[in-house]
Design a protein around this motif. Structure first.
Motif, PDB file in Angstrom:
ATOM      1  N   GLU A 284      -9.666 174.335  28.141  1.00 44.25           N
ATOM      2  CA  GLU A 284      -8.483 174.703  28.930  1.00 44.25           C
ATOM      3  C   GLU A 284      -8.095 173.631  29.949  1.00 44.25           C
ATOM      4  O   GLU A 284      -6.929 173.547  30.355  1.00 44.25           O
ATOM      5  CB  GLU A 284      -8.724 176.033  29.641  1.00 44.25           C
ATOM      6  N   ALA A 287      -5.812 171.534  27.920  1.00 46.08           N
ATOM      7  CA  ALA A 287      -5.065 172.241  26.877  1.00 46.08           C
ATOM      8  C   ALA A 287      -3.563 172.041  26.985  1.00 46.08           C
ATOM      9  O   ALA A 287      -2.878 171.845  25.966  1.00 46.08           O
ATOM     10  CB  ALA A 287      -5.410 173.726  26.905  1.00 46.08           C
ATOM     11  N   CYS A 291      -1.585 170.397  23.904  1.00 47.88           N
ATOM     12  CA  CYS A 291      -0.621 171.176  23.127  1.00 47.88           C
ATOM     13  C   CYS A 291       0.759 170.529  23.132  1.00 47.88           C
ATOM     14  O   CYS A 291       1.465 170.513  22.105  1.00 47.88           O
ATOM     15  CB  CYS A 291      -0.548 172.608  23.653  1.00 47.88           C
ATOM     16  N   ARG A 375      -7.403 178.188  23.138  1.00 46.05           N
ATOM     17  CA  ARG A 375      -7.947 177.603  24.364  1.00 46.05           C
ATOM     18  C   ARG A 375      -9.302 178.231  24.663  1.00 46.05           C
ATOM     19  O   ARG A 375      -9.483 179.442  24.487  1.00 46.05           O
ATOM     20  CB  ARG A 375      -7.005 177.850  25.546  1.00 46.05           C
TER      21      ARG A 375
END
Length: 467
Positions: A284, A287, A291, A375
């Protein structure tokens, strides 16, 4: 939009027609082998096997090397058919054909060097092992890299003295038929026979008595049926089947680089690779950036105008069904995720966010250009998820932490663990798939062992009876 089938079976079911996944145009019609033809091919292969096994290993290797030359001579025709049958770009098809020729040459070199072992015994005796061919091999190969995969299995089987029945995928029978026409003349009659047809032909082959080894690359469902058939026939089984390969991304790597790796793993060959990245677990802490970068990677491919189609609309329907199911369960399509309104079997590079383990797309093989992302709060959490599932083909880890890398190598129960590179490896590498992904070594020098049996010899001088 109406479904456009890849194969069209006529009423007599003796032939089937292939259409081009790029535009739906007809490629051609191919005959499907009958039960009598299968039985005759097995009989012929069995009849000449001992003679082929008795040929000097160097002469067998010369035939395999000649097959590599024949493959290169026919490369342009094969690449054109490959592109028309599966949608693979011609340059990628040519690369696969060259890889196949190189693999044939590799086994031509390795075959005569396939050594046994000496055993320590009495000073006046000799103990050693001899590798002997298993006999008749049934080789069933896929469509996603049809020449390279077939060349490896055929080369290893033939150079070790087996005769071969080759059944190429029904999704690229013209490629398989031409491959047989190019390679078979390099060997004595009956040593290499090609049988085209659908799954029913593969079933007939595996049910036929007189076959000693099944070598299969394809779906896990088909591989499982072959393994069950071998229980009754006693044949040795070698299979590389489906995968659901994870990509685990640690918090200490460059998220843009990680996205490049993920895109290569998920979108190469339109995701139609056994060892494609199928599910992504990203820390995370990086992330958001990851992404965003992965979405850009997918968008660039979709905007290029050169992203190839899937092999057929039947495959596209399966991919779309998994994507649609994930979206209904809460996944977000950051890019792609819908069937385009155009001819052919195209599907866009797709990034799915907020995926969970309950979604089919995270639990099953997809075989399409989809990158589903989850995540995770820690490396340990991601590793636990990455190590779950019924498949055991390969796994990928991106990390700068050597301790984390070692933990992943130990925990991931797969045939291949790739750290900091989703594709790559040393020449001659091999691996043993696990779980529903298969069994046995599929490549490298170890493949010669799969196609042979070991005989132990104890040799000493005759004695004399006591007076």
């Amino acid at each position: 939009m109406t479904s456009e089938p890849h194969t069209i079976a006529p009423a007599d079911e003796a032939t089937f027609t292939i259409v081009d996944p790029r535009d739906g145009s007809e490629v051609g019609t191919v005959e499907s082998a009958s039960r009598e033809q299968v039985a005759l091919a097995v009989q012929l292969a069995r009849g000449v096997q001992e003679q082929w096994a008795a040929v000097d290993p160097a002469e067998r290797a010369a035939s395999v090397r000649a097959a590599a030359g024949a493959l290169r001579d026919g490369a342009d025709r094969l690449a054109d058919l490959n592109s028309r049958e599966t949608g693979r770009p011609v340059d990628e098809a040519l690369a696969g054909i060259e890889a196949g020729a190189g693999t044939l040459e590799q086994y031509a070199e390795l075959g005569p060097l396939h050594r046994g072992h000496s055993l320590r015994g009495s000073a006046l005796a000799a103990d050693y092992t001899v590798a002997e061919p298993r006999g008749v091999a049934a080789v069933l190969t896929p469509w996603n890299d049809p020449v390279a995969v077939a060349a490896g299995l055929l080369g290893a089987a033939l150079v070790t003295g087996n005769t071969v029945l080759h059944k190429p995928s029904e999704r690229c029978p013209h490629v398989g038929r031409l491959l047989g026409e190019l390679l078979s003349p390099c060997f004595p009659p009956g040593v290499l026979t090609t049988l085209t047809g659908g799954p029913e032909v593969g079933t007939m082959i595996t049910m036929e008595a007189g076959i000693d080894v099944y070598a299969h690359v394809g779906s896990s469902a088909t591989g499982a049926r072959i393994a069950r058939a071998a229980v009754l026939t006693g044949a040795h089984v070698l299979r590389e089947n489906g995968g659901n390969d994870p990509l685990l991304i640690d918090d200490d790597v460059d998220p843009a680089w990680a996205a490049e790796q993920a895109a290569i793993g998920a979108f190469s060959n339109v995701g139609q690779i056994c060892t494609a990245v199928e599910r992504i677990y990203v820390h995370e802490a990086i992330a958001d950036d990851f992404c965003e970068a992965l979405t850009r990677e997918a968008r660039q491919r979709n905007a290029s105008g050169t992203f190839p189609p899937l092999v057929d609309r039947r495959m596209r329907e399966a991919v779309a069904s998994q994507v649609d199911g994930a979206i209904r369960m809460g996944a977000e399509a950051a890019e792609g995720g819908s069937v385009p309104d155009r001819p052919g079997a195209y599907y866009p590079a797709t990034v799915l966010l907020n995926c969970t383990g309950q979604m089919e797309i995270m639990a099953e093989e997809t075989f399409g250009p989809v990158a589903p992302v989850t995540r995770v709060g820690s490396f340990d959490e991601g590793l636990k998820l990455a190590a779950s599932g019924k498949y055991g083909l390969a796994a990928n880890v991106l990390t700068a932490n050597i301790e984390h890398a070692q933990q992943a190598i130990a925990a991931l129960q797969v045939g291949t663990v790739k750290v900091n590179a989703v594709f790559g490896g040393a020449p001659g590498g091999s691996a043993q798939p696990r779980g529903e992904s298969g069994q046995g070594f599929g490549y490298g020098p170890e493949l010669l062992d799969e196609f042979t049996r070991v005989k132990v010899v104890h040799l000493q001088a005759p004695g004399r009876a006591a007076p």
